[in-house]
Design a protein around this motif. Structure first.
Motif, short mmCIF file in Angstrom:
data_model
loop_
_atom_site.label_atom_id
_atom_site.label_comp_id
_atom_site.label_asym_id
_atom_site.label_seq_id
_atom_site.Cartn_x
_atom_site.Cartn_y
_atom_site.Cartn_z
N TYR A 1 40.87 48.23 50.53
CA TYR A 1 41.69 49.32 50.02
C TYR A 1 41.53 49.46 48.51
O TYR A 1 41.53 50.57 47.97
CB TYR A 1 43.15 49.10 50.38
N ALA A 2 41.40 48.31 47.82
CA ALA A 2 41.16 48.36 46.38
C ALA A 2 39.85 49.06 46.08
O ALA A 2 39.75 49.87 45.15
CB ALA A 2 41.17 46.94 45.80
N VAL B 1 43.47 55.28 38.72
CA VAL B 1 43.89 53.91 38.98
C VAL B 1 44.95 53.54 37.94
O VAL B 1 45.06 54.20 36.91
CB VAL B 1 42.70 52.92 38.87
N PRO B 2 45.76 52.50 38.19
CA PRO B 2 46.73 52.07 37.18
C PRO B 2 46.02 51.77 35.86
O PRO B 2 44.93 51.18 35.85
CB PRO B 2 47.33 50.80 37.79
N GLY C 1 47.61 44.70 45.88
CA GLY C 1 46.26 44.23 46.17
C GLY C 1 45.21 44.86 45.29
O GLY C 1 44.07 44.36 45.22
N PHE C 2 45.56 45.94 44.58
CA PHE C 2 44.61 46.62 43.71
C PHE C 2 45.03 46.56 42.24
O PHE C 2 44.58 47.37 41.43
CB PHE C 2 44.46 48.09 44.14
N CYS C 3 45.89 45.61 41.89
CA CYS C 3 46.46 45.55 40.54
C CYS C 3 45.42 45.17 39.48
O CYS C 3 44.88 44.06 39.51
CB CYS C 3 47.60 44.54 40.50
N PRO C 4 45.12 46.05 38.52
CA PRO C 4 44.16 45.71 37.47
C PRO C 4 44.70 44.67 36.50
O PRO C 4 43.92 43.93 35.88
CB PRO C 4 43.92 47.06 36.77
N PHE C 5 46.02 44.59 36.37
CA PHE C 5 46.61 43.60 35.46
C PHE C 5 46.36 42.18 35.97
O PHE C 5 46.26 41.24 35.19
CB PHE C 5 48.11 43.85 35.30
N HIS D 1 41.21 34.46 41.37
CA HIS D 1 42.38 34.36 42.26
C HIS D 1 42.45 35.56 43.20
O HIS D 1 42.67 35.41 44.41
CB HIS D 1 43.65 34.28 41.41
N VAL D 2 42.23 36.76 42.65
CA VAL D 2 42.28 37.96 43.47
C VAL D 2 41.17 37.96 44.50
O VAL D 2 41.37 38.33 45.67
CB VAL D 2 42.21 39.23 42.59
#
Length: 399
Positions: A248-249, A130-131, A220-224, A234-235
């Protein structure tokens, strides 16, 4: 249909003035800059004929952001005849010459956003990761920065240009860092800092002229985007509206977590926990369908951390070997795993692993297990891994 960078027209010699290139991330900040320039001519000191807007597709943007850009920004670009270049990756690795970078569209009359052939999620899934939070945002560099640098170099073709980046009024350190990349041709320009605009001011401006509250641009899967409680809330709300993004995340996190239980999208927690806590049942349902429909594999995973090369203090070198040893349906691979060696364990993440060797606290540290997960991870082993593994195994026995 996409084309390569060598087919991208540069700036005509007859063009006057210094070219202005806006790196358009589709978020609040860069959208505020672009719309103000289009709506208020007095806010800029250049002609729109000298403006080029460039954007790079990561493949993971929320649908609402795509819709907002297509319904608000693209029509505005068409009305003013502004050149808009969309790029993306065609493969995992890109070069400074533009290899691996595809031009998705180059036009003054854009009507839609295009998807890159190779996305950031493709990169993450193939690597089983993952990022990573902390330090340089490698994910952004790979999916955006490298692509944008190549296209900008191509269209400016050695001529002077101002490179516009949407740093807000309170992001002085980021502007200072970016300015280090200035050359005799490239000059970084940060209009929001000149205007004294922060995120709220940008958001209010967009809402005033479009009637919409622009949402933050992010995968949609941004860890930041999930580092803070407010960000996670928010996410979760966006996943509620776009459950396929949340699913997908979860899929991406599940693959990474299968190979390394410490690899989650939220530090100290996980996207799976966020979905469960928020009661996002539709996200969970779609994730379950994704798993059921995916080909699975039994992966052999070995990981080692060597002693520092100097023999002194330090973290040592960590390397991993991943190899698919069987492929089939999820049920078939579950049965195959039963026949593998090691101790059968169910982790706190609910994932079953057959542990052949458990990681210790002393260096060299070795880990070896079998696990079932979607068959999307490429076999990969660092050069020298086998000799390191044999060496570390011997050391572990001796010490």
């Amino acid at each position: 249909m996409s084309t390569s960078l060598d087919q991208l027209p540069g700036i005509a010699e007859s063009d006057c003035g210094v070219t202005v290139v806006l790196s358009y991330g589709m978020g609040v900040d860069s959208t505020a800059i672009l719309l103000r320039w289009l709506v208020e001519p007095s806010s800029r000191d250049f002609d729109l004929a000298d403006l080029i807007v460039v954007t790079a597709d990561t493949g993971g943007e929320f649908d609402q952001t795509i819709t907002d850009v297509e319904q608000i920004v693209l029509p505005a670009l068409r009305r003013h005849g502004v050149r808009f270049i969309q790029v993306g990756r065609s493969q995992r690795k890109t070069t400074a010459k533009g290899d691996g970078v595809a031009v998705l569209q180059d036009t003054t009359a854009p009507t839609r956003l295009y998807r890159a052939a190779y996305t950031l999620a493709d990169e993450m899934l193939s690597a089983g990761t993952v990022p990573q939070i902390g330090g340089t945002r490698i994910c952004s560099i790979h999916a955006k920065g490298n692509c944008l640098d190549s296209v900008i170099a191509t269209v400016t073709a050695g001529r002077r240009y101002r490179h516009v980046v949407g740093f807000e009024s309170d992001e002085g350190s980021r502007a200072v860092k970016d300015a280090l990349f200035n050359t005799d041709r490239r000059t970084g320009w940060y209009p929001l800092r000149d205007w004294g605009w922060d995120r709220d001011r940008c958001s209010d401006y967009i809402a005033a002229i479009t009637g919409r509250r622009w949402l933050k641009s992010a995968c949609g899967f941004c860890p930041f985007a999930m580092r803070t409680e407010a960000g996670r809330s928010h996410v979760a709300q966006r996943w509620r509206l776009e459950p396929q993004q949340g699913a997908y995340a979860l899929f991406l996190e599940h693959v990474a977590r299968s190979l390394n239980e410490r690899q989650t999208l939220i530090e100290g927690s996980s996207a799976a926990d966020l979905v469960a806590t928020a009661g996002l049942t539709e996200v969970q349902s779609q994730f379950a369908v994704m798993l059921d429909e995916s080909e699975h594999a039994v992966y052999e995973v070995r990981r080692l951390t060597r002693r520092p090369a100097t023999g002194g203090a330090g973290r040592g070198i960590t390397a991993r070997s991943v190899r698919a040893v069987a492929r089939g349906t999820r049920a078939q691979m579950g049965q195959d795993l039963h026949g593998r060696g090691g101790e059968r364990r169910i982790g706190a993440d609910g994932i079953v692993r057959h542990v052949v060797r458990e990681r210790g606290d002393q260096l060299p540290a070795l880990e070896f297990f079998y696990v079932v997960c979607p068959a999307v991870v490429e076999d990969k082993q660092r050069t020298g891994f086998e000799s390191w593994w044999q060496e570390a195994t011997t050391d572990a026995v001796l010490f």
